[in-house]
Design an enzyme around this catalytic site. Structure first.
Site, PDB file in Angstrom:
ATOM      1  N   LYS A  39       0.842  -1.200   0.000  1.00 18.26           N
ATOM      2  CA  LYS A  39       0.000   0.000   0.000  1.00 18.26           C
ATOM      3  C   LYS A  39       0.873   1.245   0.000  1.00 18.26           C
ATOM      4  CE  LYS A  39      -0.388   0.221   5.052  1.00 18.26           C
ATOM      5  NZ  LYS A  39      -1.283   0.305   6.209  1.00 18.26           N
ATOM      6  N   TYR A 271      14.788  30.596   6.457  1.00 17.35           N
ATOM      7  CA  TYR A 271      13.673  31.393   6.966  1.00 17.35           C
ATOM      8  C   TYR A 271      13.698  31.510   8.482  1.00 17.35           C
ATOM      9  CZ  TYR A 271      11.612  30.865   2.300  1.00 17.35           C
ATOM     10  OH  TYR A 271      11.386  30.889   0.953  1.00 17.35           O
TER      11      TYR A 271
END
Length: 391
Positions: A39, A271
């Protein structure tokens, strides 16, 4: 030049390691069959190549969450038994039936939809009834089980379904000794006994996920479902490392250093300037970020092997890039920055990144984005002795 050298980043997938892990897990499972769970694009490793490699190593089932994942495996030409379990109303029941996929049924709405789809398809659906034995997610509650079993048997008698399996899922198998484990096993045995007494003759009964396969022999039943362990990651670091379980990590994530430059002391990085250089130094720009699946939560903590040394992310992880303080070293532009791998070269592991991001290694590998190409190595299998129940 190495074919991968020009890549901005790459996730190298070692299919030999995956096959070896499957063989180890088969041996640990005793006589039970093994379902290779692929999956979420095989936990970020690539569903089709990993499914093929798992089958080569002796897996007899493939497992997916969504029907669309299962149908994609069929479309890629994969035969054999495939099961999917996460359905919503209006899902592609008929397509799954026509593709010969085993579908999970957890409630009456799903049984009604699969029966209608089987009628339209003109062929019986292969269904597996899921019991909620205490996880509290999908699955049928014990109080509702008799009705679901009875209606499924009615549909089977009418030739609309074949009940191929009875199954459930653990909540705390990664915590040996947790009281829920024995409780869930008891509930599952009771629910299986009820179904079989009512007339269900399942091909497989299954409950064991990766941690249960490794630590709970009593949970094996007829089939085990191995997900994260197949990719060489310990399902429970508290119980043991990958190596302790005889497993090898399959994914190595690396990027090419995009820039090396000198900066003065007191220079703010990325940042928010959460990191300021403590002295004159060199910086390395690593061209991957949270758009590639690098956890922003690992800002200031994520480890990276560059030029033979493990560095730590300096400042914030941005969308496409982050910075490491090279402390005066000057690796060449284009040098490898290895974020995680098996650890053979001293590089961090996915578990190291999980610790840095306050999460689990499952999330680290699964979240690596589609713009990071998967590069498959050791695609051809070598002859191996097949493990036996006594291995």
């Amino acid at each position: 030049m190495n074919e991968t050298a020009s890549l901005r980043a790459r996730a190298e997938i070692d299919l030999a390691a995956l096959r070896a892990n499957v063989r180890v897990l088969r041996a640990r499972a005793g006589g039970a069959h093994l379902m290779a769970v692929v999956k979420s694009d095989a936990y970020g490793h690539g569903a089709v190549p990993c499914a093929k490699a798992a089958l080569e190593a002796g897996a007899t089932w493939l497992g997916t969450a969504t029907p669309h994942e299962a149908l994609a495996l069929r479309a890629a030409g994969l035969g054999g038994r495939i099961m999917c379990w996460l359905w919503t109303p209006g899902g592609p029941w008929r397509e799954a039936i026509e593709a010969g996929i085993d579908v999970s049924v957890s409630g009456m709405w799903a049984l009604r939809e699969v029966v209608a789809a089987a009628t339209a398809a003109g062929r019986p659906a292969r269904i597996q009834l899921k019991a909620d034995t205490g996880l509290g997610r999908n699955g049928c509650q014990p109080a509702d089980w008799p009705e679901l079993v009875a209606e499924a048997l009615t549909a089977e008698t009418a030739g609309l379904v074949a009940i191929t399996g009875l199954w459930s899922h653990f909540a705390c198998a990664d915590e040996p000794g947790h009281p829920s484990i024995a409780a869930q096993l008891g509930v599952f045995r009771d629910m299986v006994a009820h179904a079989e007494k009512a007339g269900v003759e399942p091909e497989v009964r299954h409950m064991a996920n990766s941690p249960a396969t490794l630590t709970l022999p009593e949970a094996r039943f007829d089939l085990v479902r191995t997900g994260i362990a197949m990719y060489g990651i310990s399902p429970s670091p508290e119980l043991g490392t990958s190596a302790d379980f005889g497993l090898r990590p399959v994914m190595t994530l690396a990027a090419s250093v995009a820039l090396v430059k000198e900066v003065p002391a007191g220079h703010g990085i990325s940042y928010g300037h959460l990191y300021t250089t403590p002295a004159e130094t060199t910086l390395g720009l690593i061209p991957v970020g949270y758009a590639d699946g690098i956890p922003r939560h690992a800002s200031g903590r994520g480890p990276v092997l560059v030029d033979g040394k493990v560095r730590t992310i300096a400042g914030r992880v941005a969308m496409d890039q982050f910075v490491v303080d090279l402390e005066g070293d000057r690796p060449g532009t284009g040098a490898d920055a290895v974020l995680f791998g098996p650890g053979d070269r001293g590089e961090p592991t996915a578990e190291d990144w999980a610790v840095a991001a306050d999460t689990i290694a499952y999330e680290i590998v699964t979240r690596i984005g589609a713009r990071v190409p998967r590069v498959y190595v050791n695609e051809q299998d070598e002859p191996h002795e097949i493990p036996t129940d006594n291995d």
